[in-house]
Design an enzyme around this catalytic site. Sequence first.
Site, short mmCIF file in Angstrom:
data_model
loop_
_atom_site.label_atom_id
_atom_site.label_comp_id
_atom_site.label_asym_id
_atom_site.label_seq_id
_atom_site.Cartn_x
_atom_site.Cartn_y
_atom_site.Cartn_z
N ASP A 28 0.88 -1.16 0.00
CA ASP A 28 0.00 0.00 0.00
C ASP A 28 0.92 1.21 0.00
OD1 ASP A 28 -1.67 2.13 0.58
OD2 ASP A 28 -2.31 1.37 2.55
N LYS A 90 2.93 11.25 -3.41
CA LYS A 90 1.89 10.55 -4.18
C LYS A 90 0.99 11.54 -4.93
CE LYS A 90 -1.67 7.03 -3.34
NZ LYS A 90 -2.15 6.09 -2.32
N GLU A 191 -7.28 0.58 -4.47
CA GLU A 191 -7.27 0.44 -3.01
C GLU A 191 -8.58 -0.16 -2.45
OE1 GLU A 191 -6.11 4.43 -2.01
OE2 GLU A 191 -4.06 4.07 -2.71
N ASP A 213 -13.67 4.83 2.94
CA ASP A 213 -12.26 5.11 3.23
C ASP A 213 -12.10 6.57 3.65
OD1 ASP A 213 -9.54 5.65 3.21
OD2 ASP A 213 -9.15 4.73 1.27
#
Length: 637
Positions: A28, A90, A191, A213
């Site tokens: 991850d 990211k 994800e 999430d």
Amino acid sequence: MSSLLQIYEPGQTPAPHEREAGAAVGIDLGTTNSVVALALEGTAAVLPGADGQPLLPSVVAYAEDGAIVVGQAARAILATQPDRVISSVKRLMGRGAAEVKRLAGILPHALAPASDGGMLRLQVGERAISPVEVSAEILNALRQRAEAALQGRAVSRAVITVPAYFDDAARAATKDAARLAGLEVLRLVNEPTAAALAYGLDNGAEGLYAVYDLGGGTFDVSLLTMEKGVFQVLATGGDAALGGDDIDHAVAEHFLAERAAAGQAAAGSAAAKQALHLARAAKEYLSDHPAGEWTLEIGGQASRHALSRAGLEDLARPLVTRSLAICRAVIEEAGLTPDALQGVVLVGGSTRMPLVRAGVTALFGRPPLTGINPDEVVAVGAARQAEALTGGADTLLLDVTPLSLGLETMGGIVEKVIPRNTPIPVALAQEFTTYQDGQTAMAIHVLQGEREMADQCRSLARFDLRGIPPMTAGAARIRVGFSVDADGLLTVSARETTTGTEQQVAVKPTYGLTDEEMAAMLRASQLHARDDMEARLRAEAVVEARRAALALRAALAADGDLLSPAERQSLDQALAHLEQACADGGRERVTGAAQALDEASQSFAERRMDRGIRQALAGQAVDHLSDALGLAAAATP
Ligand code: AMP
């Protein structure tokens, strides 16, 4: 490429023969933290670092002496030498220099001058470093961490997770980073899909699942189905600016207001920073305790702040409610109701808040799955998928395209070839044709987005199909194929079918979209749907009108002598009106002017036809008349 060589000491990257036998892990690769996990015989475990911590902060420091430090140690350097440390890389993956330029001043780093094709680089001391290289450092640290945990066994393959919203460029950049770190990417998995895999939902009953999430800075919700052995992301939604940080802000403001009310200093950025730090600690504590009390010390003045869980929940409720409203909208958009869902998976540190869990339970009418640590669940799912892919027991995972992909056609109109939320891998083709007589090339402009007009979508690539044989307008058949592979990467090909002339591009733009932009594009398409449709209809009318004008001009050039000067003048006038309407008129004016031109040119068209027939018949015997007219012999008297 020389900078890449500087990163890796000889021997640090496993030699090719070691790689082949290497273990396959799940990674991850997060904005704030990254996690690596390994699954063996169906049991997955997170591999902690030497410090015993499962989470590796996604922070890289480039020291003056050339050393590169990753993780907690890099985060520690942030306090003293922030300009040597890169975090949250990211968010920059797959983005171009030009695109990020407007962020200059917001980004903590200077941007290095773009030297190669607009690739973004950050200036850290004397080095110019790309986001791909920074991510490669994080992946390399995770690989080394896994190898240490596996007592030196080489790790050479990985399933890496990416946000469902990640576009083509960001996915390609992630793969590049893995390659740099000596890792073969078995697959990029979204994800939410990984989170569902962690709970083994792919093995369970068929049905519909949601993944909620809520992290520090972003909120995502995804709907997944498991049907006939196929696991698929149905729809996704979210808010790239909603997360635990917002709750920290609400609590910090509350603390500072209490201080101000007591006449104590509460202004300035140092005060805000300290209050935020304390607010986060208070928020996290109150997930497990009913109440607490904290001391905020600013400028030598201390203040005490008591807060109960109920008090925290009053501050956090508007934010949690917003996330639940997004869930409802995504479910509705998919044509479903919350009670249709079989289960809900929680991801992200903020889902530890009892208020979030209660809200999710109330919305879906069932308690969410919480057995796996919400910080680790994505890596665990990735590890399970890595084991499945290397062990041959591959569940068919289907993700979806987050935005529509299409082509620009005449008039700047977008023709969608692959609609948003289409399961991937997918290959679809559409036929197009030429617009002008004798046209031998066609510009292919690949676009991404939901809007109707090309200038409001994102340009992904342009290329020309050349070598089309000259034919009359509309006769050539150009087949444009779009294919998106299992990792979400797009290839576009164009082929003229009569000659087989073909061009192909792998669409790999130099930059990608941020989550924010992706969400904004979707919002804009909904907001502008009506205007967009009108703009599209107008553009279509303009294309049609111009096509007619072009044909008429060609006819006038060939047979203009059939008209009297007055007739010619009135046709020229009608053409000018039409041109004017196309330039600045609304749709109705365009269609009105096109109709007027059509009527004005009727008699000219008839006279041309007569002349054509006369010319065809000139000097031919009567019994050839049927051939000349193209009639079947049997139909002639
Ligand atoms: P993530 O981005 O998934 O790492 O989540 C980070 C967010 O989770 C931050 O806003 C944290 O404050 C929040 N968080 C972590 N642990 C807890 C907890 N026990 N209670 C509430 N929020 C938490």
